[in-house]
Design an enzyme around this catalytic site. Structure first.
Site, PDB file in Angstrom:
ATOM      1  N   HIS A   1      96.375 -78.963 -86.688  1.00  0.00           N
ATOM      2  CA  HIS A   1      96.472 -78.202 -86.682  1.00  0.00           C
ATOM      3  C   HIS A   1      94.892 -77.417 -87.204  1.00  0.00           C
ATOM      4  O   HIS A   1      95.538 -76.615 -87.401  1.00  0.00           O
ATOM      5  CB  HIS A   1      97.756 -77.352 -86.956  1.00  0.00           C
ATOM      6  CG  HIS A   1      98.763 -77.941 -85.726  1.00  0.00           C
ATOM      7  ND1 HIS A   1      98.451 -78.266 -84.230  1.00  0.00           N
ATOM      8  CD2 HIS A   1      99.826 -78.904 -86.090  1.00  0.00           C
ATOM      9  CE1 HIS A   1      99.819 -79.342 -84.499  1.00  0.00           C
ATOM     10  NE2 HIS A   1     100.473 -79.302 -85.309  1.00  0.00           N
TER      11      HIS A   1
ATOM     12  N   CYS B   1      97.357 -83.301 -96.902  1.00  0.00           N
ATOM     13  CA  CYS B   1      98.531 -83.972 -97.154  1.00  0.00           C
ATOM     14  C   CYS B   1      97.578 -85.047 -96.918  1.00  0.00           C
ATOM     15  O   CYS B   1      96.736 -85.935 -95.952  1.00  0.00           O
ATOM     16  CB  CYS B   1      99.261 -84.115 -96.139  1.00  0.00           C
ATOM     17  SG  CYS B   1      98.895 -84.031 -94.761  1.00  0.00           S
TER      18      CYS B   1
ATOM     19  N   GLU C   1     107.004 -82.450 -83.699  1.00  0.00           N
ATOM     20  CA  GLU C   1     107.529 -83.477 -84.808  1.00  0.00           C
ATOM     21  C   GLU C   1     108.548 -82.966 -83.939  1.00  0.00           C
ATOM     22  O   GLU C   1     109.712 -84.348 -84.183  1.00  0.00           O
ATOM     23  CB  GLU C   1     107.557 -82.584 -86.531  1.00  0.00           C
ATOM     24  CG  GLU C   1     107.925 -83.876 -87.606  1.00  0.00           C
ATOM     25  CD  GLU C   1     107.704 -83.508 -88.143  1.00  0.00           C
ATOM     26  OE1 GLU C   1     106.800 -83.214 -88.957  1.00  0.00           O
ATOM     27  OE2 GLU C   1     109.275 -83.241 -89.297  1.00  0.00           O
TER      28      GLU C   1
ATOM     29  N   SER D   1      96.492 -79.708 -93.640  1.00  0.00           N
ATOM     30  CA  SER D   1      96.170 -79.884 -92.194  1.00  0.00           C
ATOM     31  C   SER D   1      93.912 -79.813 -93.062  1.00  0.00           C
ATOM     32  O   SER D   1      93.141 -79.683 -92.024  1.00  0.00           O
ATOM     33  CB  SER D   1      95.868 -79.968 -90.989  1.00  0.00           C
ATOM     34  OG  SER D   1      96.787 -78.401 -90.508  1.00  0.00           O
TER      35      SER D   1
HETATM   36  S1  SF4 Z   1     101.496 -85.760 -92.514  1.00  0.00           S
HETATM   37 FE1  SF4 Z   1     103.827 -84.384 -92.360  1.00  0.00          FE
HETATM   38  S2  SF4 Z   1     104.939 -85.117 -93.541  1.00  0.00           S
HETATM   39 FE2  SF4 Z   1     103.187 -86.570 -93.103  1.00  0.00          FE
HETATM   40  S3  SF4 Z   1     102.388 -85.467 -96.025  1.00  0.00           S
HETATM   41 FE3  SF4 Z   1     101.869 -84.666 -94.369  1.00  0.00          FE
HETATM   42  S4  SF4 Z   1     102.869 -82.806 -94.072  1.00  0.00           S
HETATM   43 FE4  SF4 Z   1     103.889 -84.244 -95.020  1.00  0.00          FE
END
Ligand code: SF4
Length: 289
Positions: free
Chosen positions: A39, A12, A125, A262
């Site tokens: 992670h 992401c 978080e 991740s």
């Molecule tokens: S870091 Fe966490 S909150 Fe931000 S986009 Fe990625 S999964 Fe979503």
């Protein structure tokens, strides 16, 4: 054997930007990241290779560098302030969507609500969100609602990587159990997580097996695994391509491929390549190692 790649999968923007920021900061001097930046073993190895150290949120005093970086998961404001007062140069890698969750929770508390977070107990978080608001109740399942005391107004947010269906189920049940209370829900599940969950849902009806790529400690990856299991698919959770075994796919016709937020694109491509090899080899020779 056909391979169906989810429309949305993998890294992401929040984790991508945090990795880029850590690498940029590491080029300027020694740096300790407070917790796992992602992670995922491949990401961690990549960071270690450029000299980044990994510290702990709870034992920041053991950090050997004066510059420390908060991960995309964020941290409580009061924690960051105390680290600054202790002399650390605190660099903030918090994802903007986690920051948004902090703002929503603070606004609910300011409005007089009892703060409720739907999320995983002990997740960094969730700890960061709840530490600024001592009365916060963390709820990970409908069963946990039994621990919530009566209050006229509940203010509910969700950990950004929770499945939205589960979150809505808990919110609905909270409203059912406390019909005289007001329940204000702010949807803080992040869009990249929703996109990956929706893209996976689109595969579940057509696939009989599912490969999920991501770290074994990654919450959103484990949620993708759980969704596949719940739908009755044979689910294979791997961190890298070498783990895939051809015998897993002998009776699979339609294999879905997805990855947590991740997971690096390179790792996904390696897994995809290995799956294509396995499909070719099974078609030509049956099971091979
Ligand atoms: S870091 Fe966490 S909150 Fe931000 S986009 Fe990625 S999964 Fe979503």
């Amino acid at each position: 054997m056909n391979i169906h790649v989810a429309e949305h999968l993998g890294l992401c923007f929040g984790v991508r930007d945090a990795i880029a920021k850590a690498e940029e900061l590491a080029a300027q001097g020694p740096l300790t990241v407070l917790g796992e930046l992602a992670h995922n073993p491949h990401v961690r190895e990549r960071l270690f290779r450029v000299g980044i150290q990994e510290g702990s949120l709870s034992e920041i005093g053991h950090s050997t560098t004066s510059r420390v970086m908060v991960t995309a998961h964020g941290a409580a404001k009061k924690s960051m302030e105390s680290w600054r007062q202790a002399g650390f140069d605190v660099l903030d890698g918090t994802c903007p969507l986690v920051r948004h969750a902090h703002r929503e929770l603070s606004a609910l508390v300011a409005a007089g609500c009892l703060p409720v977070i739907i999320g995983k107990h002990g997740h960094p978080e969730v700890v960061g969100l709840s530490d600024d608001h001592p009365l916060t109740v963390v709820v990970s399942s409908v069963e946990d609602l039994a621990n919530i005391c009566e209050h006229p107004h509940y203010g509910v947010i969700a950990q950004t990587t929770q499945p939205i269906a589960k979150v809505m189920e808990i919110v609905t049940e909270l409203r059912r159990r406390h019909p005289l209370s007001e329940v204000t829900f702010r949807d803080t599940v992040c869009q990249p997580t929703k996109n990956r969950q929706t893209a996976l849902a689109a595969l579940l009806d057509t696939c009989d097996a599912l490969v999920v790529v991501g770290g074994r400690g990654s919450n959103n990856t484990l949620e993708l695994v759980a969704a596949g299991n719940f739908a009755g698919l044979v689910v294979h959770h791997v961190e890298h391509a070498d783990e895939l075994r051809s015998e897993w796919f002998v009776s699979a016709q339609e294999v879905g491929l997805t990855a947590g937020t991740s997971t690096l694109q390179q790792t996904i491509e390696e897994v995809h390549d290995r799956l294509r090899d396995i499909a070719r080899q099974i078609q030509a020779h049956g099971v091979v190692s």
